[in-house]
Design an enzyme around this catalytic site. Structure first.
Site, PDB file in Angstrom:
ATOM      1  N   CYS A  57     -87.188 -60.205 -22.300  1.00  7.72           N
ATOM      2  CA  CYS A  57     -86.752 -61.315 -21.440  1.00  7.72           C
ATOM      3  C   CYS A  57     -85.929 -60.799 -20.255  1.00  7.72           C
ATOM      4  O   CYS A  57     -84.980 -60.046 -20.443  1.00  7.72           O
ATOM      5  CB  CYS A  57     -85.910 -62.286 -22.253  1.00  7.72           C
ATOM      6  N   CYS A  63     -77.719 -63.751 -20.588  1.00 10.99           N
ATOM      7  CA  CYS A  63     -77.834 -64.946 -21.425  1.00 10.99           C
ATOM      8  C   CYS A  63     -77.208 -64.704 -22.795  1.00 10.99           C
ATOM      9  O   CYS A  63     -77.382 -63.644 -23.388  1.00 10.99           O
ATOM     10  CB  CYS A  63     -79.305 -65.306 -21.581  1.00 10.99           C
ATOM     11  N   CYS A  66     -79.804 -64.696 -26.898  1.00 12.28           N
ATOM     12  CA  CYS A  66     -80.356 -63.622 -27.739  1.00 12.28           C
ATOM     13  C   CYS A  66     -79.429 -62.409 -27.681  1.00 12.28           C
ATOM     14  O   CYS A  66     -78.981 -62.043 -26.596  1.00 12.28           O
ATOM     15  CB  CYS A  66     -81.726 -63.197 -27.230  1.00 12.28           C
ATOM     16  N   CYS A 140     -87.346 -67.774 -20.244  1.00 13.75           N
ATOM     17  CA  CYS A 140     -86.891 -67.601 -21.624  1.00 13.75           C
ATOM     18  C   CYS A 140     -88.070 -67.297 -22.556  1.00 13.75           C
ATOM     19  O   CYS A 140     -89.118 -67.935 -22.479  1.00 13.75           O
ATOM     20  CB  CYS A 140     -86.193 -68.887 -22.075  1.00 13.75           C
ATOM     21  N   GLN A 240     -85.667 -78.503 -38.271  1.00 16.98           N
ATOM     22  CA  GLN A 240     -85.832 -77.053 -38.322  1.00 16.98           C
ATOM     23  C   GLN A 240     -86.273 -76.594 -36.932  1.00 16.98           C
ATOM     24  O   GLN A 240     -87.024 -77.280 -36.243  1.00 16.98           O
ATOM     25  CB  GLN A 240     -86.858 -76.669 -39.388  1.00 16.98           C
ATOM     26  N   PHE A 267     -79.040 -83.300 -48.945  1.00 18.34           N
ATOM     27  CA  PHE A 267     -78.912 -82.955 -47.523  1.00 18.34           C
ATOM     28  C   PHE A 267     -80.329 -83.002 -46.916  1.00 18.34           C
ATOM     29  O   PHE A 267     -80.841 -82.017 -46.389  1.00 18.34           O
ATOM     30  CB  PHE A 267     -78.257 -81.581 -47.326  1.00 18.34           C
ATOM     31  N   ASP A 335     -80.146 -78.243 -49.251  1.00 18.09           N
ATOM     32  CA  ASP A 335     -80.185 -77.570 -47.940  1.00 18.09           C
ATOM     33  C   ASP A 335     -78.956 -77.992 -47.136  1.00 18.09           C
ATOM     34  O   ASP A 335     -79.054 -78.749 -46.182  1.00 18.09           O
ATOM     35  CB  ASP A 335     -81.485 -77.964 -47.215  1.00 18.09           C
ATOM     36  N   CYS A 361     -78.466 -71.953 -44.267  1.00 17.77           N
ATOM     37  CA  CYS A 361     -78.385 -71.360 -42.924  1.00 17.77           C
ATOM     38  C   CYS A 361     -77.135 -70.493 -42.825  1.00 17.77           C
ATOM     39  O   CYS A 361     -76.718 -70.134 -41.723  1.00 17.77           O
ATOM     40  CB  CYS A 361     -78.374 -72.453 -41.862  1.00 17.77           C
TER      41      CYS A 361
END
Ligand SMILES: C[S@@+](CC[C@H](N)C(=O)[O-])C[C@H]1O[C@@H](n2cnc3c(N)ncnc32)[C@H](O)[C@@H]1O
Length: 412
Positions: A57, A63, A66, A140, A240, A267, A335, A361
């Site tokens: 990128c 940025c 990432c 991007c 997601q 959840f 979750d 997560c």
């Protein structure tokens, strides 16, 4: 000037060596730079790692989206698997990481963009690393091509409705009906602004535009399918991040809970797991946000051929499902948000629900909750890492827990 040999990648993707943080450096590299406040700056690379690649990128250096685009994909996957192993080891647990399923580039269907007015005009994109400055990201490499038009949309929205000082948060989701855009942080909605925003929504063919929680335009319902059910998520709802990541998580959860007849989805969001699972089992979906359970319920009612799905809007931190309530289920998918699910896990352990598919997560809270399950006699199966945020430090995973067998262990 100081020379530093990088030892490892930290949790945020920076190189760490000799007690210093070295941005964008990789393990085993030798670098040279100025030491300032625990960091090495103005870094010069003396010996590059064989794992170093050219970041695809053009926005990578500025940025903040990432952090590890300069690292070979296989090494990124190994780093993320290592984060999971490390978190589990810190709780005294050992797990096999069964695989890392990385979403392809250009697959993010949801992003929160920043947009602001400036002296010269408007600016929309992501934040510069560690700053509230905004960097435009027209090229991007993570956003889905269908989501890229949200960048010019964010600019016109900032022109119309950002205050002189603050930036807008523009949450954009690519749905099957086009872009669903939900904005916060802008000027209060008056009649003039409402009319202007409705015109912009029409000109840019947005499926829906919401301003500070208030719908200002809906051209088409912003629909998404979860299995056979078409759901219209409430504005800004959790989803997601990639369709590929969602498919990987759903496939794993389905496999872990195969044969279960009565499942609780805790959840549950808008039904990512509940609705596909309802093809084979009755599901009770519990979620804190009533707008999401409403969307899930409406999607189930419109769908054909699904088993019964019931919903409940409930705060599972304060009022987890108790052992008596859990006794009617033979399996649970859980979750939770980043904080994990300490209270709910304690109740699951008491209820001794035979099978649990745990999606997370946050490897640290997952490991904490997993340790409680294992201490209570559950066996933990292999962990699958699902990387929906490629090139970022974010890690998601799914694993099975069972009382009588090791769910997912059959793949070993
Ligand atoms: C990681 S998301 C998962 C959602 C869903 N399983 C999915 O895959 O789309 C976590 C969900 O937990 C919900 N949540 C957050 N705190 C909660 C609480 N205290 N009680 C119940 N639900 C909560 C959020 O609204 C969100 O939908």
């Amino acid at each position: 000037m100081r020379q530093v040999r990088i030892e490892r990648l930290g949790h945020l993707g920076d190189g760490l060596g000799e007690g210093l943080i070295v941005p964008r450096a990789l393990p085993r590299e030798l670098v040279e730079g100025e030491e300032r406040d625990g960091r090495l700056e103005e870094v010069r690379l003396l010996e590059p790692s064989p794992d170093r690649v050219t970041p695809p990128c053009p926005h990578f250096r500025r940025c903040g989206g990432c952090t590890v685009q300069h690292l070979r994909d296989e090494a990124v996957a190994e780093w993320k698997a290592g984060i999971v192993r490390h978190a589990l080891a810190a709780q005294g647990l050992e797990a096999r990481v069964a695989g890392v399923e990385t979403s392809p580039p250009a697959s993010r269907r949801r992003a929160v963009l920043a947009a602001r007015r400036t002296k010269k005009g408007v600016l929309a994109g992501f934040h510069v690393r560690g700053s509230d400055e905004i960097v435009p990201v027209p090229e991007c490499r993570v956003l889905h091509p269908g989501l890229l038009p949200a960048l010019p949309v964010a600019e016109v929205l900032a022109e119309a409705g950002a205050s002189r000082k603050g930036a807008l948060d523009v949450a954009a989701t690519l749905t099957e009906a086009g872009l669903d855009v939900s904005v916060t942080g802008g000027k209060p909605l008056d009649e003039g602004l409402r009319t202007r925003l409705a015109q912009l929504a029409s000109r840019h063919d947005l499926a829906r535009l919401t301003w500070a929680g208030e719908p200002v335009a809906q051209m088409r319902p912003p629909v998404l399918h979860f299995g056979r059910a078409a759901v219209v998520p409430p504005p800004g709802a959790f989803l997601q991040a990639t369709a590929e990541g969602e498919a990987a998580l759903v496939a794993r959860v389905r496999a872990l809970l195969a044969g279960s007849a009565r499942i609780a989805d805790l959840f549950a969001g808008c039904g990512t797991f509940a609705l596909p699972l309802a093809e084979r089992a009755e599901v009770h979906a519990v979620e804190g946000d009533a707008a999401m359970t409403g969307a899930l319920d409406a999607g189930w009612r419109r769908a054909k051929g699904l088993k019964r799905v019931t919903t409940e809007a409930r705060d599972l931190f304060r009022r987890p499902l108790d052992p008596a309530e859990l006794s009617r289920f033979d399996a649970v998918v859980i979750d939770p948000p980043r904080q994990g699910a300490a209270a709910q896990i304690a109740a699951l352990v008491q209820a001794r629900v035979p099978r649990i598919a745990h999606v997370s997560c946050n490897p640290a809270t997952f490991a904490r909750d997993a340790a409680v399950l294992v201490a209570a006699g559950y066996r933990m199966g292999p962990v699958t890492v699902v990387d929906q945020f490629r090139w970022s430090p974010h890690v998601e995973l799914v694993a099975g827990f069972g009382l009588s067998h090791m769910p997912g262990g059959e793949r070993e």
